[in-house]
Design an enzyme around this catalytic site. Structure first.
Site, PDB file in Angstrom:
ATOM      1  N   HIS A 105      29.605  31.526  37.833  1.00  0.00           N
ATOM      2  CA  HIS A 105      30.982  31.961  38.028  1.00  0.00           C
ATOM      3  C   HIS A 105      31.517  31.343  39.317  1.00  0.00           C
ATOM      4  O   HIS A 105      30.759  31.044  40.235  1.00  0.00           O
ATOM      5  CB  HIS A 105      30.983  33.495  38.128  1.00  0.00           C
TER       6      HIS A 105
ATOM      7  N   ASP B 211      23.183  37.094  41.234  1.00  0.00           N
ATOM      8  CA  ASP B 211      24.511  37.612  40.907  1.00  0.00           C
ATOM      9  C   ASP B 211      24.369  38.474  39.655  1.00  0.00           C
ATOM     10  O   ASP B 211      24.211  37.966  38.551  1.00  0.00           O
ATOM     11  CB  ASP B 211      25.466  36.429  40.672  1.00  0.00           C
TER      12      ASP B 211
ATOM     13  N   GLN C 202      27.207  40.571  35.534  1.00  0.00           N
ATOM     14  CA  GLN C 202      27.068  40.818  34.098  1.00  0.00           C
ATOM     15  C   GLN C 202      25.731  41.465  33.754  1.00  0.00           C
ATOM     16  O   GLN C 202      25.627  42.219  32.787  1.00  0.00           O
ATOM     17  CB  GLN C 202      27.223  39.508  33.312  1.00  0.00           C
TER      18      GLN C 202
ATOM     19  N   LYS D 286      32.315  46.873  36.378  1.00  0.00           N
ATOM     20  CA  LYS D 286      31.715  46.348  35.151  1.00  0.00           C
ATOM     21  C   LYS D 286      30.625  47.277  34.611  1.00  0.00           C
ATOM     22  O   LYS D 286      30.057  47.030  33.545  1.00  0.00           O
ATOM     23  CB  LYS D 286      31.146  44.950  35.388  1.00  0.00           C
TER      24      LYS D 286
ATOM     25  N   CYS E  95      36.928  31.914  34.925  1.00  0.00           N
ATOM     26  CA  CYS E  95      36.424  31.672  36.284  1.00  0.00           C
ATOM     27  C   CYS E  95      35.105  30.916  36.272  1.00  0.00           C
ATOM     28  O   CYS E  95      34.237  31.143  37.115  1.00  0.00           O
ATOM     29  CB  CYS E  95      36.280  32.979  37.058  1.00  0.00           C
TER      30      CYS E  95
END
Length: 407
Positions: free
Chosen positions: A123, A201, A204, A227, A365
């Site tokens: 991302h 990261d 998700q 999220k 993104c």
């Protein structure tokens, strides 16, 4: 009744309408999740009668709000199995977490000629802060390639690690475009052999994978509350305490100080050293009910149902003439990005919205990754625990109708 049907009653949003019709499908969960009743109830209660700032006041109201705020931190600590609350830095989201990390880690550990290793499937939020750091410190960026399915080329990792002074590796747990669960455990183990730090990261990954930072042994893990069913404007940066203690402050101001004189300031201990100013108090408090809900929904039955959705959607999308599915590989969450020959991605998404189906379209993104596949944008349908096979069937019928109308 399926597990998803039972869960759906917890989400008031799913009763809303779009364009005068019932919102039949919300498939934009990779952008933000909807909020369960317990999150909404807590936020409403705080807005109505528990409005105060945290950490500063001695009055009862301030203490009660501080307790709720710190309960959000503790819920995040428990959710990722961090050792202590000092390892949980509260931010406004994954983007802020990575920017905080890139700046502070760079100030302490990055020198001219050092290497920062990313992957081709990142991302923008896990590219741009590191580019800014590399420019500031005259460091180099390298990227682990992905293959035609979007799978990391792990056969090339050792060569990249040994080709320069790799100081930190930063990579996504799950791709927001491809939906692939990446082999982050193997990444950490390989990086350890070369003395490199690792940041994952988890924007998700946090809502689709059970995360144990101690077992994973990463140095840093970041994610966004919004999220994983919490309010927007909330985020976490987990870091090993011994490393965080070596990093300089990110911003200056209230709450991150120990003592202040006209000539000198000393800083508060972790985690407050990185939390200057008034925080998103109500948003952070919602982490506790949000993460409790996420854990309650993490059952073998729901895991099996999610696999069933992945199998169904993959088969159905493959059956559509001219449609190309990206991230078509084992180890996939229910996230599906695709293009259709001769039709613009935004036209498909716009027509689906008219039918009452919420999906994402565009670059998401992740411009370098989408460009890697020769595209200027894609359509993305991303699902969570409240989505059903029946919705998937309705979605596929609407998609086929949209393609016929646009062809």
């Amino acid at each position: 009744m399926t597990a998803a049907d039972d869960i759906r009653g917890r989400f008031p949003f799913l009763k809303n309408t779009v364009n005068g019709s019932r919102l039949s499908v919300y498939f934009d969960n990779a952008a933000t999740s909807q909020k369960p009743d317990t999150v909404i109830d807590l936020a409403d209660r705080m807005f109505r009668g528990l409005n105060a700032n945290v950490h500063r006041a001695v009055h009862r109201l301030g203490a009660e709000v501080t307790d709720l705020y710190e309960a959000g931190r503790e819920a995040a600590r428990e959710f990722v199995n961090a050792v202590s609350r000092e390892e949980i830095i509260l931010t406004s989201g994954t983007t802020a977490s990575i920017n905080l990390l890139a700046y502070t880690f760079g100030e302490r550990f990055i020198n001219e000629g050092d290497v920062i290793l990313l992957t081709e499937a990142e991302h923008h939020s896990n590219i741009v802060p590191w580019q800014m750091l590399a420019l500031r410190k005259k460091a180099r960026l390298m990227y682990l390639p992905v293959d035609e399915r979007g799978v990391w080329r792990m056969d090339l990792l050792e060569g990249l690690m040994s080709s320069g002074r790799v100081r930190i590796v930063s990579a996504a747990h799950v791709s927001n475009v491809l939906g692939l669960v990446n082999p982050v455990g193997e990444l950490v183990r390989t990086a350890r052999k070369y003395g490199a730090y690792v940041h994952i990261d988890g924007a998700q990954g946090i809502v689709h994978s059970r995360v144990d930072v101690q077992a994973l042994d990463c140095d840093f893990y970041s994610f966004s509350g919004h999220k994983v069913y919490a309010a927007t404007g909330t985020g976490i940066l987990y870091g090993k305490k011994g490393i965080l203690e070596q990093l300089p402050p990110w911003m200056g101001g209230g709450d991150m100080v120990d003592t202040v004189t006209y000539g000198k300031t000393t800083y508060a201990p972790l985690p407050l050293k990185f939390e200057a100013g008034t925080q998103n108090v109500i948003g952070v408090a919602t982490l506790a009910p949000a993460l409790r809900f996420a854990r309650s929904a993490d059952t073998p039955e729901m895991e099996a149902y999610q696999r069933k959705i992945v199998e169904y959607m993959t088969e159905e999308l493959h059956s559509v003439k001219g449609l190309r599915l990206y991230g078509d590989a084992p180890g996939k969450i229910p996230l599906f990005s695709f293009t259709v020959d001769g039709i613009h991605h935004s036209d498909i998404a716009t027509l689906l919205d008219h039918f009452g189906f919420a999906v994402r379209s565009g670059l998401m993104c992740s411009e370098p990754l989408i460009g890697r596949f020769g595209q200027s944008g894609m359509v993305r349908a991303s699902l969570l625990v409240y989505n059903t096979i029946e919705e998937c069937s309705e979605f596929m019928a609407a998609l086929r109708k949209a393609i016929r109308m646009l062809s």
